[in-house]
Scaffold this active site. Structure first.
Site, PDB file in Angstrom:
ATOM      1  N   GLY A 313       0.814  -1.206   0.000  1.00  0.00           N
ATOM      2  CA  GLY A 313       0.000   0.000   0.000  1.00  0.00           C
ATOM      3  C   GLY A 313       0.849   1.258   0.000  1.00  0.00           C
ATOM      4  N   SER A 314       0.373   2.284   0.706  1.00  0.00           N
ATOM      5  CA  SER A 314       0.971   3.611   0.592  1.00  0.00           C
ATOM      6  C   SER A 314       2.367   3.727   1.178  1.00  0.00           C
ATOM      7  CB  SER A 314       0.055   4.642   1.251  1.00  0.00           C
ATOM      8  OG  SER A 314      -1.158   4.754   0.534  1.00  0.00           O
ATOM      9  N   THR A 315       2.830   2.754   1.972  1.00  0.00           N
ATOM     10  CA  THR A 315       4.219   2.836   2.414  1.00  0.00           C
ATOM     11  C   THR A 315       5.170   2.759   1.222  1.00  0.00           C
ATOM     12  OG1 THR A 315       4.157   0.448   2.857  1.00  0.00           O
ATOM     13  CG2 THR A 315       3.818   1.910   4.729  1.00  0.00           C
ATOM     14  N   SER A 368      -0.990  11.075   1.108  1.00  0.00           N
ATOM     15  CA  SER A 368      -0.954   9.730   0.524  1.00  0.00           C
ATOM     16  C   SER A 368      -1.831   9.643  -0.717  1.00  0.00           C
ATOM     17  CB  SER A 368      -1.394   8.697   1.571  1.00  0.00           C
ATOM     18  OG  SER A 368      -0.962   7.416   1.215  1.00  0.00           O
TER      19      SER A 368
END
Length: 628
Positions: A313-315, A368
């Site tokens: 995901g957004s990491t 994000s």
């Protein structure tokens, strides 16, 4: 004077006998020769010895013998002392000699943490076996054994003791009390065999790292398996890991509390030293008891931190931003359209919470934005993205010493649609350890350190690879800090520790489809951002929203608070000093604002809307954000 001599023999000195020799008119007559048969005169007989004399002589002999024995004994003692002190080095026994004597009792080395705390050791035990040919009454013998070992099955014992084999195991690794009880039974044909049993003093605390052994003391998982040869070939030298049991305890406690609070099915966490590549703590939940791992659900044996590969995901926007900066084409102040959805083929890409305006690169990271991330990778290109992700280690296993290391799932071929989705953490699956090691290199000056579970020698050289420039690393540290001070990671902030990080939420893919109510929520934090030392990563598997989180179960609501609690507790243990976060020194190295400026002293005007350019639009700066 008459001249007579009455004492002489007849005719000697008598008248007419000749007189004295030489005298005138005398004749010499010699004395008669002694007769050979004449007995010599007898000597007077010896006087008899008295009892006192005999006693004195015996006492004198006994004293001499006693003195000789005492002299011999003291001479031997003196020789021994001389050999022990003058010829054998003298002094107290050396420590390594004592260890060599002790280590002969076991055949497998201990495993300890970085501070020497025992994680695994071997204990000498006795196992019970029988020779059925020597057991005359199997039923009676089985009945006696069950009376002291009730966990054994009577029918099974009778079958074993009545068989044709000459050797059967009855029970492995008895306790001393059990051995004594069986020994008192005195059953012919039943005896004991010396064995070893692995013991784990920390229990489940580090089970996925340490692993476990089988009944024959061979490693079957974790470091026990990965270093099985080393542990058996050098039993006298403990295997020292990089783990710190204190940090391990804090990490597990907070992950367990998060899993319970959000009714999750599992979690993973890592504490990582960005300067050395050492893993200081690593937890995967649910865990297991390494003392008895048999019969457990396979899910408990599964290591989510290293073996599990997930869409992060957004990491992953960490690496998309670092790629963009390192390519030299994008600055934090550049703006990209985050209003209009992106369509490619039959797919449409949107933001989770759209701000309906153009965003700077700093804002794309802060809020994000998926759309902004795609616009950024469009500027860089597919080839550059693939090369960068390969350089960061996302196309092969991490090389960690654990046998439970997962292979990333990467697209093949790497097409345009894959490039877009990878920019915001979908379409590529890696393990949490991949993510942590790569993120550490992004903020530590651009140096990639291969992760390790072994304690590094402080004087040894650490293998490194420059993967991004120092300028890029400096910008990424500021981006990390900006997310925690003004973005989706506010709940991870800990006063004085200058925390930075990035949240992430990814829907889990089951089959060929994503399930919206089945997600992975994560937060990758680091501190202190003015001089990064440690990464703290938290991943929660399928958390459920609660009233306390207003119906959200994203990374900012679930994982970030847990990371903040962990940092607050381990900071003092790691001797990280707290600082004044508003001091000029700290702001000079960590400040970034929504406009992409790194000058904290500059008074910035409000962001205005410039004319559209290359599809980008600008709107007013948002006043409130929702964690993602």
């Amino acid at each position: 004077m008459s001249g007579y001599d009455h004492g002489g023999p007849a005719g000697y000195g008598q008248p007419g006998g000749g007189g004295v020799p030489g005298s005138p008119g005398s004749t010499y007559v010699p004395p008669p020769a002694p007769s050979p048969y004449q007995q010599p005169p007898q000597q007077p007989s010896a006087r008899p010895r008295t009892s006192l004399a005999v006693a004195l002589e015996q006492s004198r002999y006994r004293l001499l013998v006693t003195a000789a024995v005492v002299t011999t004994v003291f001479t031997a003692i003196s020789v021994k002392l001389a050999m022990a002190t003058l010829f054998a080095g003298g002094g107290e026994p050396r420590q390594h000699v004592a260890l060599e004597v002790d280590n002969t009792t076991t055949n497998r080395a201990d495993i300890v943490d970085r501070n020497g705390n025992l994680l695994a050791t071997s204990l000498v035990t006795q196992s019970l076996f029988a020779d059925p040919k020597l057991v005359s009454r199997p039923e009676e013998a089985a009945q006696k054994l069950v009376s002291v070992l009730p966990e054994l099955d009577y029918k099974d014992l009778v079958g074993k003791l009545s068989g044709d084999r000459r050797f059967v195991w009855l029970k492995r690794n008895l306790t001393p009390k059990q051995q004594a009880a069986v020994h008192r039974l005195g059953i012919p044909g039943v005896a004991f065999e010396r064995e070893e049993r692995r013991f784990y003093p920390a229990g489940p605390l580090a089970s996925h790292v340490v692993g476990f052994t089988g009944i024959d003391n061979n490693g079957l998982a974790g470091m026990e398996q990965g270093f099985n040869k080393r542990l058996t070939e050098d039993p006298g030298t403990p295997l020292q890991l990089s783990l710190d049991l204190r940090l391990q305890h804090v990490l597990k406690k907070e992950l367990t509390a998060t899993v319970q609070e959000f009714s999750a099915i599992g979690a993973a966490g890592i504490v990582f030293d960005v300067r050395t590549g050492e893993v200081l703590a690593m937890v995967s939940l649910p865990d297991f008891d390494p003392q008895d791992p048999t019969g457990l659900n396979p899910d408990t044996l599964f290591n989510r931190a290293t073996l599990g590969v997930y869409e992060m995901g957004s990491t992953f926007k960490i690496f998309n931003s670092a790629l963009a900066f390192d390519a030299g084409r994008i600055r934090p102040s550049d703006m990209f359209d985050a209003k209009n959805p992106i369509k490619i083929g039959r797919f449409t890409i949107n933001d989770y919470h759209s701000l309906h305006r153009a965003l700077t690169v700093a804002e794309v990271f802060q809020h994000s934005s998926n759309l902004g991330s795609v616009r950024m990778v469009q500027q860089v290109g597919i080839a550059a993205q693939k090369a960068f992700m390969t350089k960061m280690g996302f196309t092969k296993p991490t090389g960690l010493e654990l046998p439970e290391s997962g292979w990333p799932l990467v697209p093949n071929p790497w097409r345009e649609v894959n490039s877009y989705t990878i920019s915001f953490g979908h379409g590529i699956s890696v393990s949490p350890m991949h993510t942590v090691a790569a993120a550490a290199s992004v903020i530590n000056g651009g140096l990639f350190h291969k992760p390790t579970l072994l304690k590094r020698n402080s004087d040894g050289e650490i293998p490194t690879e420059q993967v991004v420039s120092r300028q890029t690393s400096d910008l990424m540290r500021r981006m990390f800090r900006f997310v925690v001070t003004e973005g989706t990671g506010k709940s991870a902030d800990v006063k004085g520790y200058v925390v930075g990080g990035k949240t992430g939420t990814a829907d889990k893919q089951k089959g060929r489809h994503y399930q919206k109510n089945s997600r992975m929520s994560s937060f990758l934090g680091a501190f202190p951002m003015n001089d990064p030392r440690y990464v703290v990563y938290v991943l929660v598997d399928e958390p459920k929203a609660t009233a306390k989180t207003y119906g959200y179960a994203t990374g900012g609501w679930v994982a970030a608070p847990a990371a903040g609690r962990i940092i607050k507790q381990i900071g003092p243990l790691l001797n990280v000093p707290t600082v004044d976060e508003s001091s000029p020194e700290i702001l000079n190295s960590t400040f970034l604002n929504a406009a992409g400026s790194t000058n904290w002293q500059q008074s910035l005007p409000p962001v205005s809307a410039p004319p559209p350019s290359k599809g980008s639009t600008v709107a007013s700066f948002p006043t409130q954000t929702k964690p993602r």
